[in-house]
Design an enzyme around this catalytic site. Structure first.
Site, short mmCIF file in Angstrom:
data_model
loop_
_atom_site.label_atom_id
_atom_site.label_comp_id
_atom_site.label_asym_id
_atom_site.label_seq_id
_atom_site.Cartn_x
_atom_site.Cartn_y
_atom_site.Cartn_z
CB CYS A 131 3.06 42.49 -34.51
SG CYS A 131 4.70 41.51 -34.97
CB CYS A 134 3.55 39.25 -36.95
SG CYS A 134 4.90 39.55 -35.31
CG ASP A 135 -0.29 39.75 -37.39
OD1 ASP A 135 0.01 38.77 -37.31
OD2 ASP A 135 -0.63 40.50 -36.14
#
Lengths: 302, 78
Positions: A131, A134-135
């Site tokens: 992701c 996200c990260d």
């Protein structure tokens, strides 16, 4: 025994839940999570009724609507196997629970595809991520590798070149994403492009410290020093639980007809786990609704 | 409700983080929020405490929850 089990809690499963409840079916929704892929979607601009809505917010609205109805929900458990039994189906979960119903709507969607190379599982969450949105920010100022050549890999690359010290884009094939994204890559000064390179191994100690890649033209391997490996190589259908029950197509999707029927009477499927053309939130929701109405008809005929 | 110290380590672009924070708010749980994209010290702290680099990380007293795991959050908050 339930009338209906809905397995999967993305847009298809949630829409099916609402339609099933309105038909007064005794229904159970089982899912690893609520929202599925939509939870990883930052902005949705093509779902009817919203010019722009964030994925998680759209799911909250779906969930709030579902919770208006008396549907049993088991969220956080995964159906590992679905089998035919006398008078219906039985679902067995990872937690060891067993549930039975007369008909089933299977809506488990898709998950990020894995590379299946050494180090990938070992370093998942320790530098390996699926992701990027996200990260990604955690790796600002660091050297990273992005694996993939399609649009999601290119978008992740364009995001990361802004914040990372250096980005390596590794693709097994020439880049397959949209031309407009490929053109934008050319402006990046901190990007190395490795097309027709195979990712062989992810290395590290407690966390990732490198990736080994092989040049498919020369057969030579080399190691890149990176602390993050972003795997963006597409999606696979979550169809393992029905593998023994129904024949899948070459991509692992469940073939359905226009009525969301599978080859197994009483087993319906909807959304991204099926061979329906176009994987879209609005399509999945529509298919889920259709599957629930068809399942209701089937139950009336029984 | 028992008073528990809740901290969420997240990034501004992460949909699962948003979902975690919305869930806590919905349950009426007060929490401290750390933006690990901007705050490198907190990012290091998150990695040390959770032994991994993915967001969100929710720390309830000294218990670590990685990702949006509704069941685990419910269990630790009850």
């Amino acid at each position: 025994m339930y009338d209906l089990m809905i397995i999967g809690g993305g847009p298809a499963g949630l829409a099916a839940s609402i339609y099933a409840a309105r038909k007064r079916l005794k229904a159970l929704l089982i899912s690893t999570d609520i929202g599925g892929q939509v939870n990883r979607t930052m902005g949705v601009e093509n779902y009817l009724g919203y010019q722009f809505i964030e994925g998680p917010e759209l799911i909250d609205k779906f969930q709030a609507q579902v919770s208006q109805y008396p549907i049993d929900q088991k969220v956080g458990d995964k159906v590992s196997q679905l089998a035919k039994i006398e008078g219906g189906f039985e679902a067995i979960t990872d937690a060891g629970n067993k549930y039975q119903s007369r008909v089933v709507i299977f809506t488990t969607g898709k998950s990020p595809r894995r590379l299946n190379i050494p180090g990938e599982t070992e370093f998942a969450g320790k530098g390996v991520t699926y992701c990027a949105i996200c990260d990604g920010p955690i790796f600002s100022g660091q050297k990273v590798a992005i694996v993939g050549g399609g649009n999601s890999a290119l978008e992740a690359t364009l995001d990361m070149v802004k914040i990372a010290e250096h980005v390596n884009l590794i693709s097994l094939t020439p880049l397959t994403g949209d031309a407009i994204l490929i053109e934008k890559l050319e402006e990046a000064k901190n990007l190395s492009l490795f097309t027709e390179y195979q990712s062989e191994k992810i290395e590290g100690r407690d966390f990732v410290n490198g990736i080994v890649i092989k040049d498919l033209k020369t057969g030579q391997s080399k190691r890149l020093e990176v602390t993050g490996v972003f795997i963006e190589i597409g999606l696979v259908p979550n169809s393992e639980a029905v593998k023994g029950l129904v024949e899948l197509n070459q991509w692992g999707e469940i073939p359905i007809n226009g009525a969301c029927e599978t080859k197994v009477p009483g087993l319906y499927a909807a959304g991204d786990v099926t061979d329906v053309p176009e994987k879209q939130i609005v399509v999945a929701a529509g298919e889920g609704a259709k599957a629930a109405l068809q399942a209701h008809r089937y139950l009336q005929r029984l | 409700m028992v008073d528990k110290k809740v901290a969420v380590y997240s990034t501004p672009t992460c949909p699962w983080c948003k979902r975690t924070k919305e869930y806590l708010t919905q349950k009426g749980i007060a929490y401290i929020e750390y933006d690990v994209a901007a705050d490198k010290a907190r990012a290091r702290e998150m990695i040390e405490k959770s032994k991994q680099m993915g967001v969100p990380v929710t720390i309830i007293d000294d218990q670590v929850v990685v990702g949006f795991n509704q069941q685990q959050l419910d269990k630790l908050l009850s």
